[in-house]
Motif scaffolding. Structure first.
Motif, PDB file in Angstrom:
ATOM      1  N   ARG A 126       0.840  -1.199   0.000  1.00 62.84           N
ATOM      2  CA  ARG A 126       0.000   0.000   0.000  1.00 62.84           C
ATOM      3  C   ARG A 126       0.874   1.247   0.000  1.00 62.84           C
ATOM      4  O   ARG A 126       1.709   1.422   0.884  1.00 62.84           O
ATOM      5  N   GLN A 127       0.677   2.103  -0.995  1.00 60.88           N
ATOM      6  CA  GLN A 127       1.363   3.383  -1.072  1.00 60.88           C
ATOM      7  C   GLN A 127       0.414   4.460  -0.570  1.00 60.88           C
ATOM      8  O   GLN A 127      -0.625   4.716  -1.167  1.00 60.88           O
ATOM      9  N   GLU A 128       0.755   5.070   0.558  1.00 64.69           N
ATOM     10  CA  GLU A 128      -0.133   6.043   1.188  1.00 64.69           C
ATOM     11  C   GLU A 128       0.232   7.470   0.781  1.00 64.69           C
ATOM     12  O   GLU A 128       1.405   7.820   0.648  1.00 64.69           O
ATOM     13  N   TYR A 129      -0.810   8.270   0.594  1.00 68.29           N
ATOM     14  CA  TYR A 129      -0.643   9.682   0.253  1.00 68.29           C
ATOM     15  C   TYR A 129      -1.511  10.513   1.199  1.00 68.29           C
ATOM     16  O   TYR A 129      -2.425  10.000   1.835  1.00 68.29           O
ATOM     17  N   VAL A 136      -4.199  12.735  -2.068  1.00 68.97           N
ATOM     18  CA  VAL A 136      -4.782  11.978  -3.177  1.00 68.97           C
ATOM     19  C   VAL A 136      -5.011  10.541  -2.724  1.00 68.97           C
ATOM     20  O   VAL A 136      -4.634  10.143  -1.622  1.00 68.97           O
ATOM     21  N   GLU A 137      -5.652   9.764  -3.587  1.00 76.84           N
ATOM     22  CA  GLU A 137      -5.988   8.381  -3.255  1.00 76.84           C
ATOM     23  C   GLU A 137      -4.734   7.533  -3.041  1.00 76.84           C
ATOM     24  O   GLU A 137      -3.758   7.659  -3.770  1.00 76.84           O
ATOM     25  N   ASP A 138      -4.799   6.683  -2.033  1.00 78.66           N
ATOM     26  CA  ASP A 138      -3.756   5.671  -1.874  1.00 78.66           C
ATOM     27  C   ASP A 138      -3.871   4.662  -3.011  1.00 78.66           C
ATOM     28  O   ASP A 138      -4.950   4.496  -3.605  1.00 78.66           O
ATOM     29  N   THR A 152      -1.786  -1.315 -11.022  1.00 76.84           N
ATOM     30  CA  THR A 152      -1.918  -0.627  -9.742  1.00 76.84           C
ATOM     31  C   THR A 152      -3.394  -0.339  -9.485  1.00 76.84           C
ATOM     32  O   THR A 152      -4.096   0.171 -10.361  1.00 76.84           O
ATOM     33  N   PHE A 153      -3.867  -0.664  -8.297  1.00 79.00           N
ATOM     34  CA  PHE A 153      -5.260  -0.450  -7.921  1.00 79.00           C
ATOM     35  C   PHE A 153      -5.363   0.820  -7.075  1.00 79.00           C
ATOM     36  O   PHE A 153      -4.581   1.012  -6.138  1.00 79.00           O
ATOM     37  N   LEU A 154      -6.319   1.670  -7.415  1.00 80.00           N
ATOM     38  CA  LEU A 154      -6.594   2.847  -6.608  1.00 80.00           C
ATOM     39  C   LEU A 154      -7.521   2.483  -5.453  1.00 80.00           C
ATOM     40  O   LEU A 154      -8.244   1.481  -5.507  1.00 80.00           O
ATOM     41  N   MET A 155      -7.531   3.319  -4.427  1.00 76.45           N
ATOM     42  CA  MET A 155      -8.376   3.060  -3.265  1.00 76.45           C
ATOM     43  C   MET A 155      -9.850   2.983  -3.648  1.00 76.45           C
ATOM     44  O   MET A 155     -10.619   2.194  -3.075  1.00 76.45           O
ATOM     45  N   SER A 156     -10.271   3.770  -4.616  1.00 74.69           N
ATOM     46  CA  SER A 156     -11.672   3.768  -5.036  1.00 74.69           C
ATOM     47  C   SER A 156     -12.044   2.512  -5.822  1.00 74.69           C
ATOM     48  O   SER A 156     -13.227   2.255  -6.042  1.00 74.69           O
TER      49      SER A 156
END
Length: 380
Positions: free
Chosen positions: A114-117, A120-122, A137-141
């Motif tokens: 998990r890449q946290e920001y 913007v969306e992780d 790569t999957f977005l949080m949404s």
């Protein structure tokens, strides 16, 4: 000659060490793993019996999402298996990631990064499901991501187990020492260099130990140059097996409290079981279902759809059936507090098309007293 005798005794000692005269009978007791399995599986089995319903205004609809959440999330799992795995990973690993494949299957990730920001969306990379790793790569949404708590439960349990595990290990070793059979074997054949003769001697020793361990009565044949003698002492007073069970139960109680389970439930106590079950459902199960509902509402419905009345409704398993609450239902209906649809919803039943359930009914016992009539009388 004295120096020669010393070398001779050392040679005999080295050859004597070649025999496997001592055997380790210790085995590892997974107290921590057992406690986690008991508590997590209890929660997982309870939530896996829930029904995930799609609510459209006041109506519940059965669509593709309903089928995926309640019948077959993917090609390899049933709904109950799927939710047991989700809850186990959520509590044990402190997080769980669910993605939707191109065929609309719901899949549980075994590993991911998990890449946290901040603004913007992780995003999630290296998502692995069994032996397949996604390159995208999957977005949080795009995913269902659940977190159990702010701190990893496994770290807390590891810290707790350091103290309990040390005490448990000492008591266990003491019990083994107290009930251990101690013996010695005297043999004159320590200088033999014949491999066949040494192998024969070793086989006899192994067979003798196996017989003593497995049989209530074991007879050791005496051979020339070979003597077996036991030195065990009768076990005295001290710590008993009950003390070991107290340590195990104490650790289990701490784990149960950490995840919100009343300790009496994991021990199977029947006193006040209804009260303990109610606390378990309220403070453990309902809080987890609320996390799941919030995530589903935010991912499956847009803001406008949610404001228009579209949402997820999770109907958890109840420890009572409609016959247990029949009297209370009758009172609520006859006093006009609730109509038929509201009561059916609380009982987990679907709405009826009969218009009688839309009405609020007040029986004569709850109606206002007519002016001029006696208390509790009827209007002429």
């Amino acid at each position: 000659m004295g120096l020669f005798d010393l070398f001779k005794r050392q040679s005999e000692l080295e050859q004597m060490y070649d025999y496997d005269l001592l055997e380790s009978t210790s085995e590892r007791i997974h107290m921590k793993r057992l406690a986690i399995q008991i508590c997590v599986n209890l929660i997982a089995r309870t939530i896996s019996q829930s029904e995930f319903r799609v609510k459209n205004g006041k109506k519940f609809i059965k669509n593709e999402l309903y089928y995926r959440l309640n019948v077959r999330p993917n090609k390899n799992q049933s709904a109950s298996q799927f939710w047991q795995t989700v809850i186990y990973k959520l509590i044990h690993d402190n997080e769980c990631l669910i993605i939707k494949s191109d065929s609309d299957d719901l899949l549980i990730a075994d590993d991911f990064y998990r890449q946290e920001y901040g603004l913007v969306e992780d995003n999630f990379k290296s998502v692995t499901i069994k032996n397949y790793t996604y390159s995208r790569t999957f977005l949080m949404s795009d995913v269902i991501y659940l977190e159990y708590d702010n701190e990893d439960l496994s770290k807390l349990l590891n810290s707790l187990y350091e103290d309990y595990g040390e005490l448990f290990g000492r008591l266990l070793e003491y019990q083994k020492y107290k009930n251990q059979i101690r013996s010695t074997v005297d043999t004159d054949d320590v200088q033999s260099k014949d491999p066949k003769k040494r192998e024969k001697m070793q086989k006899f020793i192994n067979d003798m130990y196996a017989s003593i361990k497995s049989k209530a009565f074991a007879i050791v044949p005496q051979q020339k140059g070979f003597k077996y003698e036991e030195h065990s002492k009768p076990s005295g007073s001290g710590q008993t097996v009950d003390d070991i069970n107290k340590i195990t139960n104490g650790f289990l109680d701490q784990v149960a409290k950490a995840v919100g389970i009343p300790p009496a439930l994991v021990h199977g106590e029947m006193a006040d079981v209804e009260k303990h079950t109610r606390n378990f459902m309220t403070f453990c199960i309902d809080s987890l279902l609320k996390k799941i509902k919030d995530e589903f509402d935010g991912k499956f419905f847009s803001k406008q759809d949610y404001l228009n009345g579209n949402s997820m409704d999770i109907r958890r398993v109840t420890y009572r059936n409609m016959f247990d609450v029949a009297t209370a239902v009758d009172k609520l209906r006859s006093s006009g507090v609730a109509n038929g649809h509201e009561l059916r919803d609380e009982l987990g039943m679907e709405e009826s098309d009969d218009p009688i359930h839309d009405k609020y009914v007040i029986t004569k016992n709850y109606s206002e007293t007519v002016e001029g009539a006696a208390e509790g009388g009827e209007k002429e």
